[in-house]
Design an enzyme around this catalytic site. Structure first.
Site, PDB file in Angstrom:
ATOM      1  N   HIS A  72      19.054 -13.514  13.688  1.00  0.00           N
ATOM      2  CA  HIS A  72      20.271 -12.744  13.147  1.00  0.00           C
ATOM      3  C   HIS A  72      20.808 -12.058  14.286  1.00  0.00           C
ATOM      4  CE1 HIS A  72      19.532 -12.500   8.556  1.00  0.00           C
ATOM      5  NE2 HIS A  72      19.546 -13.894   8.999  1.00  0.00           N
ATOM      6  N   PRO A 292      11.468   2.510   5.592  1.00  0.00           N
ATOM      7  CA  PRO A 292      11.920   1.209   5.980  1.00  0.00           C
ATOM      8  C   PRO A 292      13.204   0.981   6.520  1.00  0.00           C
ATOM      9  CG  PRO A 292      11.097   1.270   3.667  1.00  0.00           C
ATOM     10  CD  PRO A 292      10.952   2.907   4.414  1.00  0.00           C
ATOM     11  N   LYS A 296      11.337  -0.759  11.279  1.00  0.00           N
ATOM     12  CA  LYS A 296      10.435  -0.525  12.565  1.00  0.00           C
ATOM     13  C   LYS A 296       8.997  -0.558  12.053  1.00  0.00           C
ATOM     14  CE  LYS A 296      13.807  -0.159  14.746  1.00  0.00           C
ATOM     15  NZ  LYS A 296      13.807  -1.754  15.323  1.00  0.00           N
TER      16      LYS A 296
HETATM   17  P1  FAS Z   1      -1.223  -2.575   6.727  1.00  0.00           P
HETATM   18  O1  FAS Z   1      -1.322  -1.498   5.793  1.00  0.00           O
HETATM   19  O2  FAS Z   1      -0.529  -3.581   6.570  1.00  0.00           O
HETATM   20  O3  FAS Z   1      -2.898  -3.168   6.819  1.00  0.00           O
HETATM   21  C1  FAS Z   1      -3.846  -2.105   6.742  1.00  0.00           C
HETATM   22  C2  FAS Z   1      -5.222  -3.137   6.309  1.00  0.00           C
HETATM   23  O4  FAS Z   1      -6.229  -2.077   6.266  1.00  0.00           O
HETATM   24  C3  FAS Z   1      -5.083  -3.362   4.738  1.00  0.00           C
HETATM   25  O5  FAS Z   1      -5.089  -4.732   4.498  1.00  0.00           O
HETATM   26  C4  FAS Z   1      -5.986  -2.545   3.927  1.00  0.00           C
HETATM   27  O6  FAS Z   1      -6.555  -3.176   2.889  1.00  0.00           O
HETATM   28  C5  FAS Z   1      -6.971  -2.511   5.124  1.00  0.00           C
HETATM   29  N1  FAS Z   1      -7.691  -1.299   4.737  1.00  0.00           N
HETATM   30  C6  FAS Z   1      -7.462   0.092   4.275  1.00  0.00           C
HETATM   31  N2  FAS Z   1      -8.762   0.671   4.131  1.00  0.00           N
HETATM   32  C7  FAS Z   1      -9.635   0.011   4.595  1.00  0.00           C
HETATM   33  C8  FAS Z   1     -11.080   0.319   4.475  1.00  0.00           C
HETATM   34  N3  FAS Z   1     -11.342   1.579   4.432  1.00  0.00           N
HETATM   35  N4  FAS Z   1     -11.782  -0.391   5.116  1.00  0.00           N
HETATM   36  C9  FAS Z   1     -11.472  -1.648   5.522  1.00  0.00           C
HETATM   37  N5  FAS Z   1     -10.106  -2.240   5.386  1.00  0.00           N
HETATM   38  C10 FAS Z   1      -9.006  -1.327   5.201  1.00  0.00           C
HETATM   39  N6  FAS Z   1       8.001  -1.964   7.270  1.00  0.00           N
HETATM   40  C11 FAS Z   1       9.154  -2.608   7.407  1.00  0.00           C
HETATM   41  O7  FAS Z   1       9.386  -2.673   8.886  1.00  0.00           O
HETATM   42  N7  FAS Z   1       9.974  -3.135   6.623  1.00  0.00           N
HETATM   43  C12 FAS Z   1       9.750  -2.675   5.434  1.00  0.00           C
HETATM   44  O8  FAS Z   1      10.678  -3.180   4.477  1.00  0.00           O
HETATM   45  C13 FAS Z   1       8.513  -2.275   4.925  1.00  0.00           C
HETATM   46  N8  FAS Z   1       8.293  -2.294   3.615  1.00  0.00           N
HETATM   47  C14 FAS Z   1       7.154  -1.699   3.088  1.00  0.00           C
HETATM   48  C15 FAS Z   1       6.846  -1.689   1.943  1.00  0.00           C
HETATM   49  C16 FAS Z   1       5.297  -1.023   1.426  1.00  0.00           C
HETATM   50  C17 FAS Z   1       4.987  -0.893  -0.053  1.00  0.00           C
HETATM   51  C18 FAS Z   1       4.558  -0.507   2.463  1.00  0.00           C
HETATM   52  C19 FAS Z   1       3.236   0.221   2.023  1.00  0.00           C
HETATM   53  C20 FAS Z   1       5.065  -0.708   3.866  1.00  0.00           C
HETATM   54  C21 FAS Z   1       6.320  -1.176   4.172  1.00  0.00           C
HETATM   55  N9  FAS Z   1       6.446  -1.359   5.553  1.00  0.00           N
HETATM   56  C22 FAS Z   1       7.630  -2.032   5.862  1.00  0.00           C
HETATM   57  C23 FAS Z   1       5.740  -0.994   6.574  1.00  0.00           C
HETATM   58  C24 FAS Z   1       4.646  -1.988   6.725  1.00  0.00           C
HETATM   59  O9  FAS Z   1       5.359  -3.317   6.956  1.00  0.00           O
HETATM   60  C25 FAS Z   1       3.640  -1.587   7.834  1.00  0.00           C
HETATM   61  O10 FAS Z   1       4.533  -1.122   8.961  1.00  0.00           O
HETATM   62  C26 FAS Z   1       2.913  -2.739   8.068  1.00  0.00           C
HETATM   63  O11 FAS Z   1       2.210  -3.196   6.911  1.00  0.00           O
HETATM   64  C27 FAS Z   1       1.808  -2.031   9.218  1.00  0.00           C
HETATM   65  O12 FAS Z   1       0.739  -2.896   9.408  1.00  0.00           O
HETATM   66  P2  FAS Z   1      -0.816  -2.269   9.580  1.00  0.00           P
HETATM   67  O13 FAS Z   1      -0.674  -1.311  10.529  1.00  0.00           O
HETATM   68  O14 FAS Z   1      -1.408  -3.350  10.022  1.00  0.00           O
HETATM   69  O15 FAS Z   1      -1.211  -1.563   8.210  1.00  0.00           O
HETATM   70  C1  PHB Z   2      13.202  -6.699   4.209  1.00  0.00           C
HETATM   71  O1  PHB Z   2      12.145  -6.378   3.501  1.00  0.00           O
HETATM   72  O2  PHB Z   2      13.623  -7.691   4.265  1.00  0.00           O
HETATM   73  C2  PHB Z   2      13.558  -5.381   4.988  1.00  0.00           C
HETATM   74  C3  PHB Z   2      13.266  -4.186   4.690  1.00  0.00           C
HETATM   75  C4  PHB Z   2      13.812  -3.160   5.408  1.00  0.00           C
HETATM   76  C5  PHB Z   2      14.744  -3.306   6.320  1.00  0.00           C
HETATM   77  C6  PHB Z   2      15.333  -4.453   6.740  1.00  0.00           C
HETATM   78  C7  PHB Z   2      14.546  -5.754   5.830  1.00  0.00           C
HETATM   79  O3  PHB Z   2      15.394  -2.331   6.903  1.00  0.00           O
END
Ligand code: FAS
Ligand code: PHB
Length: 389
Positions: A72, A292, A296
């Site tokens: 994009h 979100p 980032k």
């Molecule tokens: P993660 O949370 O993805 O991964 C952590 C892992 O550790 C998980 O698999 C978990 O099961 C595991 N874990 C936890 N406790 C543990 C333990 N005690 N022992 C072993 N394993 C354990 N970011 C965006 O940029 N755009 C978005 O739209 C967006 N939407 C989101 C929606 C939701 C509901 C959430 C919660 C986050 C969102 N985010 C978004 C942010 C998200 O994408 C995070 O930045 C991203 O998952 C970060 O990745 P990790 O740091 O790997 O953490």
């Molecule tokens: C997406 O889930 O596609 C998404 C979420 C947050 C943003 C942009 C895209 O800011």
């Protein structure tokens, strides 16, 4: 069991770190408390900065991202029905790639499975020990049997609710937090996106976002009050509310259908400092959370582990501790700039119960300034596409 680096968490941060260390010849074991399917079942981020794309290429997992990801050149922001496109290519010469976090995770899992590197899924009761010594240990239970990993370093990639940050002794961490009085209700639907690029919308009724995962699968969000439950939002109610918040032209083009996923994410800004305690390093959501709005979260997580992998590689291959000693300061500088941008985008585009008439006019002035000033547009473009790594 012994390894050089014990990684807690098999989300994008943990999996990318494992991949980068493996390519540097450094042994790492990943412990994940959930199953692979559960991790892949989470619907989260959708937008990759150019720097994240380059990092995934460096990790040798970019083929499907380039084949299926959507490049994009800009986004649109509509404010009370007035819509403006921000042309990233013209403003900063950069783009973003729409490629779901689920697919990034799947590519990283496949690469790790193919290499035979060790990942323990459904690892229970993970605990960290002797982090402030030279020989940290990680204990966990698998199939009812207590096990222990001796290692040189522990990488806490276990997200906001993980065990790693919680293992740092009281008083050794400073935390900074802002909890927003709303969340994002998101749905996934197998219908064509409403436009070729993302549309962020501000409306008196609340924020909305039109995103996508492919030319046939769309992702939509509406701002809802904190504490709302997805079951209070049948599809018809969601579509009606989304239409009301979009500019008329976009609303007209909306193709609705049955949701295949529906969930609510709370919004918060959070940073823990420092990101190191002895032999433990924090990365990704274990270290920081952004709303979100600025897309980032995932990108910060990938950049964190890119820096951590560099630092650990320097330690093992060049016997230099310089990289690991400056990991926290180096990463936090960029984290705080992303925190600022995500907070600012959230403040401009959402409705806050406590905002008075003056505050609402300031929000409108922010939009008008963005649209009317090339410098302001360029600032948005350089932040959205990703500040230098
Ligand atoms: P993660 O949370 O993805 O991964 C952590 C892992 O550790 C998980 O698999 C978990 O099961 C595991 N874990 C936890 N406790 C543990 C333990 N005690 N022992 C072993 N394993 C354990 N970011 C965006 O940029 N755009 C978005 O739209 C967006 N939407 C989101 C929606 C939701 C509901 C959430 C919660 C986050 C969102 N985010 C978004 C942010 C998200 O994408 C995070 O930045 C991203 O998952 C970060 O990745 P990790 O740091 O790997 O953490
Ligand atoms: C997406 O889930 O596609 C998404 C979420 C947050 C943003 C942009 C895209 O800011």
């Amino acid at each position: 069991m012994r390894t050089q680096v014990a990684i807690i968490g098999a989300g994008p941060a943990g999996l990318l770190l494992g991949r980068l260390l493996e390519r540097a010849g450094i042994d790492a074991v990943i412990l994940e408390r959930r199953s692979q399917d559960h991790v892949l079942g989470r619907i989260r981020a959708g937008v990759l900065e150019q720097g994240s794309v380059a990092l995934l290429d460096r990790a040798g997992v970019g083929a499907r991202m380039h084949a299926e990801g959507l490049v994009h050149g800009g986004i649109a922001i509509s404010f009370d029905g007035d819509r403006h496109r921000f042309d990233f290519r013209a403003l900063v010469g950069r783009t973003v790639t729409v490629y779901g976090q689920t697919e990034v995770t799947r590519d990283l899992m496949r690469a790790r499975d193919a290499s035979g590197a060790k990942t323990v899924y459904e690892a229970e009761d993970v605990s960290l020990h002797d982090l402030d010594g030279d020989s940290p240990k990680v204990r966990f239970v698998k199939d009812g049997i207590a096990r222990e990993i001796a290692c040189d370093f522990v990488a806490g990639c276990d997200g906001y609710h993980g065990v790693s940050r919680a293992s740092v002794p009281e008083g050794a961490l400073r935390t900074y937090e802002r909890v927003y009085p709303f969340g994002w209700l998101g749905i996934l639907v197998d219908r064509p996106p409403v436009s070729e690029e993302l549309v962020y919308a501000h409306h008196a009724r609340g924020f909305a976002l039109c995103s996508m995962r492919s030319p046939t699968r769309s992702r939509y969000y509406v701002q809802v009050p904190a504490g709302e439950k997805p079951e209070a939002w049948p599809d018809d109610r969601f579509w009606d509310e989304l239409r009301r918040r979009l500019d008329p032209e976009t609303a007209e083009r909306l193709v609705t259908g049955p949701s295949i996923e529906k969930s609510i994410a709370p919004l918060r800004s959070f940073v823990a400092e420092p990101l190191r305690f002895g032999r433990l390093f924090l990365a990704g959501d274990a270290a920081h959370i952004v709303p979100p709005t600025g897309a980032k979260g995932l990108n910060l997580a990938l950049n964190d582990v890119g820096c951590l992998a560099e630092a650990l590689t320097e330690f093992y291959l060049e016997r230099s501790a310089a990289g690991i000693d400056r990991y926290s300061d180096r990463v936090l500088k960029r984290v705080w700039k992303a925190e600022r941008f995500s907070w600012w985008m959230t403040s401009v585009l959402h409705t806050f119960p406590e905002t008075d008439a003056f505050g609402r006019r300031i929000q409108r002035a922010e939009f008008d300034y963005l649209v009317g000033s090339e410098a302001a547009s360029r600032s948005l473009a350089e932040n959205y596409t990703g500040l230098p790594l």
